[in-house]
Write a protein that holds these residues in place. Structure first.
Motif, PDB file in Angstrom:
ATOM      1  N   MET A   1      23.543  23.509  55.794  1.00 31.81           N
ATOM      2  CA  MET A   1      22.666  22.501  55.232  1.00 31.81           C
ATOM      3  C   MET A   1      22.206  21.605  56.381  1.00 31.81           C
ATOM      4  O   MET A   1      23.023  21.058  57.121  1.00 31.81           O
ATOM      5  CB  MET A   1      23.459  21.701  54.178  1.00 31.81           C
ATOM      6  CG  MET A   1      22.700  20.581  53.565  1.00 31.81           C
ATOM      7  SD  MET A   1      23.605  19.565  52.345  1.00 31.81           S
ATOM      8  CE  MET A   1      24.236  20.740  51.203  1.00 31.81           C
ATOM      9  N   ASN A   2      20.892  21.440  56.530  1.00 30.83           N
ATOM     10  CA  ASN A   2      20.386  20.589  57.613  1.00 30.83           C
ATOM     11  C   ASN A   2      20.528  19.121  57.229  1.00 30.83           C
ATOM     12  O   ASN A   2      20.848  18.779  56.090  1.00 30.83           O
ATOM     13  CB  ASN A   2      18.947  20.967  57.987  1.00 30.83           C
ATOM     14  CG  ASN A   2      17.926  20.582  56.935  1.00 30.83           C
ATOM     15  OD1 ASN A   2      18.059  19.565  56.270  1.00 30.83           O
ATOM     16  ND2 ASN A   2      16.899  21.406  56.779  1.00 30.83           N
ATOM     17  N   SER A   3      20.311  18.251  58.187  1.00 32.42           N
ATOM     18  CA  SER A   3      20.582  16.819  57.966  1.00 32.42           C
ATOM     19  C   SER A   3      19.669  16.218  56.898  1.00 32.42           C
ATOM     20  O   SER A   3      20.095  15.327  56.149  1.00 32.42           O
ATOM     21  CB  SER A   3      20.465  16.052  59.273  1.00 32.42           C
ATOM     22  OG  SER A   3      19.149  16.119  59.777  1.00 32.42           O
ATOM     23  N   ASP A   4      18.416  16.700  56.794  1.00 35.30           N
ATOM     24  CA  ASP A   4      17.527  16.174  55.750  1.00 35.30           C
ATOM     25  C   ASP A   4      18.004  16.592  54.361  1.00 35.30           C
ATOM     26  O   ASP A   4      17.986  15.782  53.422  1.00 35.30           O
ATOM     27  CB  ASP A   4      16.087  16.660  55.983  1.00 35.30           C
ATOM     28  CG  ASP A   4      15.445  16.002  57.198  1.00 35.30           C
ATOM     29  OD1 ASP A   4      15.892  14.902  57.579  1.00 35.30           O
ATOM     30  OD2 ASP A   4      14.498  16.596  57.753  1.00 35.30           O
ATOM     31  N   ASP A   5      18.433  17.849  54.225  1.00 30.64           N
ATOM     32  CA  ASP A   5      18.953  18.317  52.941  1.00 30.64           C
ATOM     33  C   ASP A   5      20.233  17.569  52.575  1.00 30.64           C
ATOM     34  O   ASP A   5      20.448  17.209  51.418  1.00 30.64           O
ATOM     35  CB  ASP A   5      19.235  19.824  52.983  1.00 30.64           C
ATOM     36  CG  ASP A   5      17.962  20.650  53.090  1.00 30.64           C
ATOM     37  OD1 ASP A   5      16.878  20.120  52.779  1.00 30.64           O
ATOM     38  OD2 ASP A   5      18.075  21.825  53.511  1.00 30.64           O
ATOM     39  N   ARG A   6      21.061  17.372  53.559  1.00 36.39           N
ATOM     40  CA  ARG A   6      22.330  16.664  53.347  1.00 36.39           C
ATOM     41  C   ARG A   6      22.060  15.243  52.862  1.00 36.39           C
ATOM     42  O   ARG A   6      22.664  14.776  51.900  1.00 36.39           O
ATOM     43  CB  ARG A   6      23.111  16.668  54.671  1.00 36.39           C
ATOM     44  CG  ARG A   6      24.443  16.014  54.628  1.00 36.39           C
ATOM     45  CD  ARG A   6      25.109  16.127  56.011  1.00 36.39           C
ATOM     46  NE  ARG A   6      26.285  15.339  56.103  1.00 36.39           N
ATOM     47  CZ  ARG A   6      27.478  15.695  55.621  1.00 36.39           C
ATOM     48  NH1 ARG A   6      27.631  16.859  55.055  1.00 36.39           N
ATOM     49  NH2 ARG A   6      28.511  14.888  55.728  1.00 36.39           N
ATOM     50  N   ARG A   7      21.171  14.573  53.548  1.00 40.46           N
ATOM     51  CA  ARG A   7      20.831  13.199  53.169  1.00 40.46           C
ATOM     52  C   ARG A   7      20.231  13.143  51.771  1.00 40.46           C
ATOM     53  O   ARG A   7      20.576  12.267  50.965  1.00 40.46           O
ATOM     54  CB  ARG A   7      19.865  12.604  54.192  1.00 40.46           C
ATOM     55  CG  ARG A   7      19.508  11.182  53.906  1.00 40.46           C
ATOM     56  CD  ARG A   7      18.590  10.613  54.942  1.00 40.46           C
ATOM     57  NE  ARG A   7      18.184   9.293  54.550  1.00 40.46           N
ATOM     58  CZ  ARG A   7      17.911   8.336  55.380  1.00 40.46           C
ATOM     59  NH1 ARG A   7      17.999   8.534  56.671  1.00 40.46           N
ATOM     60  NH2 ARG A   7      17.545   7.164  54.941  1.00 40.46           N
ATOM     61  N   ALA A   8      19.341  14.075  51.456  1.00 41.39           N
ATOM     62  CA  ALA A   8      18.714  14.104  50.131  1.00 41.39           C
ATOM     63  C   ALA A   8      19.766  14.335  49.048  1.00 41.39           C
ATOM     64  O   ALA A   8      19.716  13.690  47.987  1.00 41.39           O
ATOM     65  CB  ALA A   8      17.643  15.191  50.083  1.00 41.39           C
ATOM     66  N   ARG A   9      20.713  15.233  49.298  1.00 41.46           N
ATOM     67  CA  ARG A   9      21.773  15.485  48.308  1.00 41.46           C
ATOM     68  C   ARG A   9      22.609  14.233  48.084  1.00 41.46           C
ATOM     69  O   ARG A   9      22.905  13.861  46.948  1.00 41.46           O
ATOM     70  CB  ARG A   9      22.661  16.644  48.761  1.00 41.46           C
ATOM     71  CG  ARG A   9      23.765  16.915  47.760  1.00 41.46           C
ATOM     72  CD  ARG A   9      24.558  18.159  48.068  1.00 41.46           C
ATOM     73  NE  ARG A   9      25.564  18.332  47.024  1.00 41.46           N
ATOM     74  CZ  ARG A   9      26.819  18.656  47.244  1.00 41.46           C
ATOM     75  NH1 ARG A   9      27.231  18.893  48.468  1.00 41.46           N
ATOM     76  NH2 ARG A   9      27.677  18.775  46.252  1.00 41.46           N
ATOM     77  N   PHE A  10      22.972  13.567  49.185  1.00 40.38           N
ATOM     78  CA  PHE A  10      23.793  12.359  49.054  1.00 40.38           C
ATOM     79  C   PHE A  10      23.030  11.271  48.311  1.00 40.38           C
ATOM     80  O   PHE A  10      23.578  10.615  47.428  1.00 40.38           O
ATOM     81  CB  PHE A  10      24.241  11.863  50.431  1.00 40.38           C
ATOM     82  CG  PHE A  10      25.194  10.719  50.367  1.00 40.38           C
ATOM     83  CD1 PHE A  10      26.534  10.931  50.064  1.00 40.38           C
ATOM     84  CD2 PHE A  10      24.772   9.412  50.572  1.00 40.38           C
ATOM     85  CE1 PHE A  10      27.430   9.880  49.984  1.00 40.38           C
ATOM     86  CE2 PHE A  10      25.661   8.347  50.491  1.00 40.38           C
ATOM     87  CZ  PHE A  10      26.990   8.584  50.198  1.00 40.38           C
ATOM     88  N   GLU A  11      21.766  11.069  48.654  1.00 40.73           N
ATOM     89  CA  GLU A  11      20.960  10.031  48.001  1.00 40.73           C
ATOM     90  C   GLU A  11      20.749  10.330  46.522  1.00 40.73           C
ATOM     91  O   GLU A  11      20.615   9.406  45.716  1.00 40.73           O
ATOM     92  CB  GLU A  11      19.629   9.864  48.718  1.00 40.73           C
ATOM     93  CG  GLU A  11      19.784   9.181  50.070  1.00 40.73           C
ATOM     94  CD  GLU A  11      18.483   9.098  50.853  1.00 40.73           C
ATOM     95  OE1 GLU A  11      17.472   9.723  50.458  1.00 40.73           O
ATOM     96  OE2 GLU A  11      18.482   8.417  51.890  1.00 40.73           O
ATOM     97  N   ALA A  12      20.760  11.601  46.157  1.00 41.12           N
ATOM     98  CA  ALA A  12      20.590  11.969  44.752  1.00 41.12           C
ATOM     99  C   ALA A  12      21.839  11.674  43.932  1.00 41.12           C
ATOM    100  O   ALA A  12      21.749  11.235  42.784  1.00 41.12           O
ATOM    101  CB  ALA A  12      20.222  13.450  44.641  1.00 41.12           C
ATOM    102  N   LEU A  13      23.009  11.903  44.501  1.00 39.27           N
ATOM    103  CA  LEU A  13      24.228  11.711  43.715  1.00 39.27           C
ATOM    104  C   LEU A  13      24.859  10.332  43.913  1.00 39.27           C
ATOM    105  O   LEU A  13      25.645   9.887  43.074  1.00 39.27           O
ATOM    106  CB  LEU A  13      25.254  12.802  44.018  1.00 39.27           C
ATOM    107  CG  LEU A  13      25.830  12.924  45.418  1.00 39.27           C
ATOM    108  CD1 LEU A  13      27.036  12.029  45.594  1.00 39.27           C
ATOM    109  CD2 LEU A  13      26.233  14.364  45.634  1.00 39.27           C
TER     110      LEU A  13
END
Length: 173
Positions: A1-13
């Protein structure tokens, strides 16, 4: 998972986790501790995001529970430190509150405060303090003795009771 995907997942949950964990902690501890534990929980969630299951809320509760246990242990250690230092400095039961000891400890040099914490908080004997500090047991004993004396002096300056201030034995009234 790249850093943008990681950040988006964290911000979503994160919003759901924050609110649920905040309520969970509010029912278990004081507001200041709850805020600290919530921050620690979110940090763990961020660091271990790849391990977080799809059912993230129970997992986050588990993290919060462990972080709260760590915070409570730290509070108990602080209370033991204050009680031990107070007991050393004053005869009888420790005084209510620890403001005098806290102020006196803050006024000490870092090295003196650390050796007192190792002795009182970590419950280490001078030989073990020596191992921590990388000095001889004799040097640790001397430093501990001097640190205790400096703490007594600081407590006298702040007006806190510092144990047996002065012996009146052999004096006439």
């Amino acid at each position: 998972m790249n850093s943008d995907d990681r950040r988006a997942r964290f911000e979503a949950l994160a919003p759901a986790v924050i609110e649920a964990v905040r309520r969970y902690l509010a029912r278990r501890t004081d507001p200041a501790t709850a805020d600290d534990v919530l921050s620690e929980t979110l940090l763990v969630c961020w660091r271990r995001l790849d391990e977080m299951p799809a059912e993230h809320l129970p997992w986050a509760y588990g993290v919060a529970r462990l972080c709260l246990a760590n915070a409570e242990r730290a509070q108990r250690r602080q209370a033991r430190l204050t009680a031990r230092i107070s007991a050393f400095l004053t005869p009888g039961p420790p005084p209510p509150g620890d403001a005098g000891v806290t102020t006196a400890m803050a006024a000490l040099r870092g090295e003196d405060a650390e050796i007192l914490r190792l002795w009182a908080w970590e419950d280490l004997a001078p030989a073990r303090i020596a191992a921590v500090l990388g000095v001889t047991a004799n040097a640790a004993s001397i430093r501990l003795h001097r640190a205790k004396q400096k703490l007594r002096d600081e407590l006298r300056k702040t007006g806190a009771v510092a144990g047996h201030e002065e012996s009146t034995e052999g004096r006439r009234p």
